[in-house]
Motif scaffolding. Structure first.
Motif, PDB file in Angstrom:
ATOM      1  N   PHE A 107       0.812  -1.233  -0.042  1.00  0.00           N
ATOM      2  CA  PHE A 107       0.005   0.051   0.088  1.00  0.00           C
ATOM      3  C   PHE A 107       0.823   1.190  -0.020  1.00  0.00           C
ATOM      4  O   PHE A 107       0.550   2.343  -0.696  1.00  0.00           O
ATOM      5  CB  PHE A 107      -0.891   0.006   1.320  1.00  0.00           C
ATOM      6  N   MET A 108       1.829   1.218   0.671  1.00  0.00           N
ATOM      7  CA  MET A 108       2.768   2.533   0.839  1.00  0.00           C
ATOM      8  C   MET A 108       3.411   2.521  -0.301  1.00  0.00           C
ATOM      9  O   MET A 108       3.605   3.783  -1.021  1.00  0.00           O
ATOM     10  CB  MET A 108       3.778   2.164   2.000  1.00  0.00           C
ATOM     11  N   ARG A 109       4.035   1.420  -0.964  1.00  0.00           N
ATOM     12  CA  ARG A 109       4.650   1.435  -2.295  1.00  0.00           C
ATOM     13  C   ARG A 109       3.573   2.072  -3.562  1.00  0.00           C
ATOM     14  O   ARG A 109       4.233   2.956  -4.265  1.00  0.00           O
ATOM     15  CB  ARG A 109       5.502   0.136  -2.808  1.00  0.00           C
ATOM     16  N   LEU A 110       2.560   1.560  -3.371  1.00  0.00           N
ATOM     17  CA  LEU A 110       1.557   1.940  -4.362  1.00  0.00           C
ATOM     18  C   LEU A 110       1.370   3.601  -4.253  1.00  0.00           C
ATOM     19  O   LEU A 110       1.360   4.216  -5.212  1.00  0.00           O
ATOM     20  CB  LEU A 110       0.199   1.212  -4.127  1.00  0.00           C
ATOM     21  N   LEU A 111       1.135   4.032  -2.939  1.00  0.00           N
ATOM     22  CA  LEU A 111       1.114   5.384  -2.818  1.00  0.00           C
ATOM     23  C   LEU A 111       2.208   6.251  -3.165  1.00  0.00           C
ATOM     24  O   LEU A 111       2.225   7.366  -3.713  1.00  0.00           O
ATOM     25  CB  LEU A 111       0.705   5.821  -1.297  1.00  0.00           C
ATOM     26  N   TRP A 112       3.428   5.666  -2.957  1.00  0.00           N
ATOM     27  CA  TRP A 112       4.709   6.475  -3.460  1.00  0.00           C
ATOM     28  C   TRP A 112       4.653   6.604  -5.041  1.00  0.00           C
ATOM     29  O   TRP A 112       4.947   7.785  -5.510  1.00  0.00           O
ATOM     30  CB  TRP A 112       5.798   5.494  -3.011  1.00  0.00           C
ATOM     31  N   TRP A 113       4.402   5.566  -5.622  1.00  0.00           N
ATOM     32  CA  TRP A 113       4.495   5.495  -7.092  1.00  0.00           C
ATOM     33  C   TRP A 113       3.559   6.193  -7.717  1.00  0.00           C
ATOM     34  O   TRP A 113       3.407   6.633  -8.847  1.00  0.00           O
ATOM     35  CB  TRP A 113       4.655   4.102  -7.718  1.00  0.00           C
ATOM     36  N   ALA A 114       2.236   6.306  -7.026  1.00  0.00           N
ATOM     37  CA  ALA A 114       1.094   7.115  -7.680  1.00  0.00           C
ATOM     38  C   ALA A 114       1.429   8.535  -7.313  1.00  0.00           C
ATOM     39  O   ALA A 114       0.859   9.352  -8.138  1.00  0.00           O
ATOM     40  CB  ALA A 114      -0.188   6.727  -7.170  1.00  0.00           C
ATOM     41  N   SER A 115       2.016   9.110  -6.499  1.00  0.00           N
ATOM     42  CA  SER A 115       1.990  10.341  -6.024  1.00  0.00           C
ATOM     43  C   SER A 115       3.577  10.945  -5.967  1.00  0.00           C
ATOM     44  O   SER A 115       3.668  12.455  -5.932  1.00  0.00           O
ATOM     45  CB  SER A 115       1.548  10.732  -4.553  1.00  0.00           C
ATOM     46  N   ALA A 155      -1.942  -3.794  -7.299  1.00  0.00           N
ATOM     47  CA  ALA A 155      -1.871  -2.462  -7.527  1.00  0.00           C
ATOM     48  C   ALA A 155      -0.549  -1.532  -7.785  1.00  0.00           C
ATOM     49  O   ALA A 155      -0.284  -0.853  -8.574  1.00  0.00           O
ATOM     50  CB  ALA A 155      -2.655  -1.747  -6.603  1.00  0.00           C
ATOM     51  N   TRP A 156       0.250  -2.087  -6.788  1.00  0.00           N
ATOM     52  CA  TRP A 156       1.669  -1.518  -6.537  1.00  0.00           C
ATOM     53  C   TRP A 156       2.433  -1.873  -8.019  1.00  0.00           C
ATOM     54  O   TRP A 156       2.814  -0.752  -8.532  1.00  0.00           O
ATOM     55  CB  TRP A 156       2.498  -1.854  -5.475  1.00  0.00           C
TER      56      TRP A 156
END
Length: 433
Positions: A107-115, A155-156
């Motif tokens: 989840f954290m890696r997903l949010l990093w690559w998204a934002s 998702a990541w």
């Protein structure tokens, strides 16, 4: 066309900040330690473990079909955990625990690559680590935790493929396999799994019009045709999903035919819809949204003390998350930046399943995946404000979430309670009893 490519480039935030990888590792490690506390308590199966643990034992011995209404992978993983750690409470729950840790990291890696925002990434980790839904399902042998873990890892991989087009093929392939594994654990994830392919299709049509259906130009990954994306994000997940049923091909009694895909799914759907007996903890979708109806997974004297395990949403993030979801939608309308559309779209797709599903008896744990969209929305909104210099909303959300989690911790982790009326400290209104 050039103008559209420039517009697409503007939708992707510039990578101005350093990757908070070690923050992600530290938060995931801290969660792993906390979630392991009293993992073996209760020392007997409770709530839905009474269904899935016997099914895992039957599956391990390849005896006959059991718990046929759900796919096999989650129970196969439980059986693997029992083989490695023994047929006891740690063996039953080690897979959900690992899924919780890996899913949080994903989840954290997903949010990093998204934002590409350090603040958004770290805030997302704190919010999910203190989510009551996430904590309880990281400690309970139900299918929902492993399903969500696979979905977040998928998702990541997908979002990283979008951000690094030169690596998109193998990232999309990895995402496709993980999507199939998520679906092979529980069907609740299905609405989420169609979104990557639809997003790819939309980007192609946006940039190239009808030509986007066949050309390599434009889209989220220039150089990749729609047909290839359909292979990675459509056919590959379905193939991986069907392969998760492979153990059932070798049952001693009533084995599943590898070629009876339609017939087997018709039986599963019928079994899902046939559960009509009312349950004291059942609820409906609109109650989940407003955090009105919880579930006591456990409340009894066990392992030498009165203990309870309560499933309800963290009251801080469940309500702030709804406001953040609306703000994300508003920001998307104002800016057209697709980042802001993702959480509301995912939440609406996942909730839509339960609005129309022909499943008479539903429970609050079905809100696990939509709640992830709330956490993402809250992290994106407060993280953007942090980067703009307004830090108090991030502090309020994260500190409030941590304090609420600390207060509820005894009934999230099967702590010893004072007496059989101690539940009133956390059952703030009738729907939480």
């Amino acid at each position: 066309m050039a103008r559209l490519h420039r517009q697409a480039a503007m939708e992707q935030p510039a990578r101005r900040q350093s990757d908070p990888l070690w923050w992600c590792v530290g938060i995931a490690f801290g969660f792993a330690v906390l979630a392991a506390i009293r993992l073996g308590i209760p020392s007997k199966p409770y709530f839905d473990e009474v269904h899935y643990i016997p099914a895992a034992r039957t599956l391990a011995d390849l005896v006959a079909p059991a718990n046929v209404e759900h796919p096999l992978l989650g129970k196969a993983l439980f059986a693997g955990g029992m083989a490695l750690f023994g047929d006891g409470p740690i063996g039953w729950r080690i897979v959900p625990w690992a899924s919780g840790v890996l899913g949080l990291f994903g989840f954290m890696r997903l949010l990093w690559w998204a934002s590409f925002s350090r603040a958004t990434t770290v805030i997302a980790g704190v919010l999910l680590a203190t989510s009551f839904l996430w904590i309880v399902h990281a400690r309970h042998a139900m299918l929902d935790g492993p399903m969500a873990g696979f979905a977040l890892l998928a998702a990541w991989a997908f979002v990283r493929g979008l951000r690094e087009p030169t690596r998109a093929r193998w990232q999309f392939g990895l995402a496709g396999v993980l999507m199939g594994l998520a679906l092979g654990t529980k069907w609740s994830v299905a609405p989420l799994l169609v979104l990557p392919g639809l997003a790819f299709l939309w980007a192609k049509l946006r940039d190239e019009g009808a030509r986007g259906l066949v050309t390599k130009e434009g889209g989220a990954v220039p150089g990749m045709r729609l047909a290839e994306a359909a292979l990675w994000l459509g056919l590959l997940p379905l193939a991986a999903y069907w392969l998760t049923f492979a153990p059932a091909f070798f049952y001693a009694t009533d084995p599943l035919s590898p070629f009876d895909v339609i017939g087997h799914h018709q039986r599963m759907i019928w079994l899902q819809a046939s559960v009509v007996e009312e349950h004291p903890y059942q609820s409906v979708w609109w109650q989940w949204i407003f955090n009105l109806r919880g579930i006591w997974y456990l409340y009894e004297v066990v392992d030498g003390a009165q203990r309870g395990i309560m499933l309800i949403g963290n009251p801080v993030t469940m309500y702030l998350g709804l406001a953040a979801l609306a703000l994300c939608g508003w920001r998307w309308v104002r800016s057209g930046e697709m980042l802001w559309l993702a959480p509301p779209l995912a939440w609406a797709a996942l909730m839509g399943l339960w609005v129309i599903a022909e499943k008479p008896v539903q429970f609050y744990f079905h809100y696990l995946l939509p709640a992830l969209a709330l956490m993402a929305a809250l992290a994106l909104v407060t993280g953007r404000w942090w980067d703009e210099g307004r830090r108090w909303p991030a502090y309020a959300a994260t500190i409030g979430a941590v304090l609420a989690c600390a207060y509820f911790w005894p009934v999230l982790s099967a702590g010893a309670l004072a007496d059989n009326q101690d539940f009133l400290r956390w059952a703030w209104w009738s729907g939480w009893r």
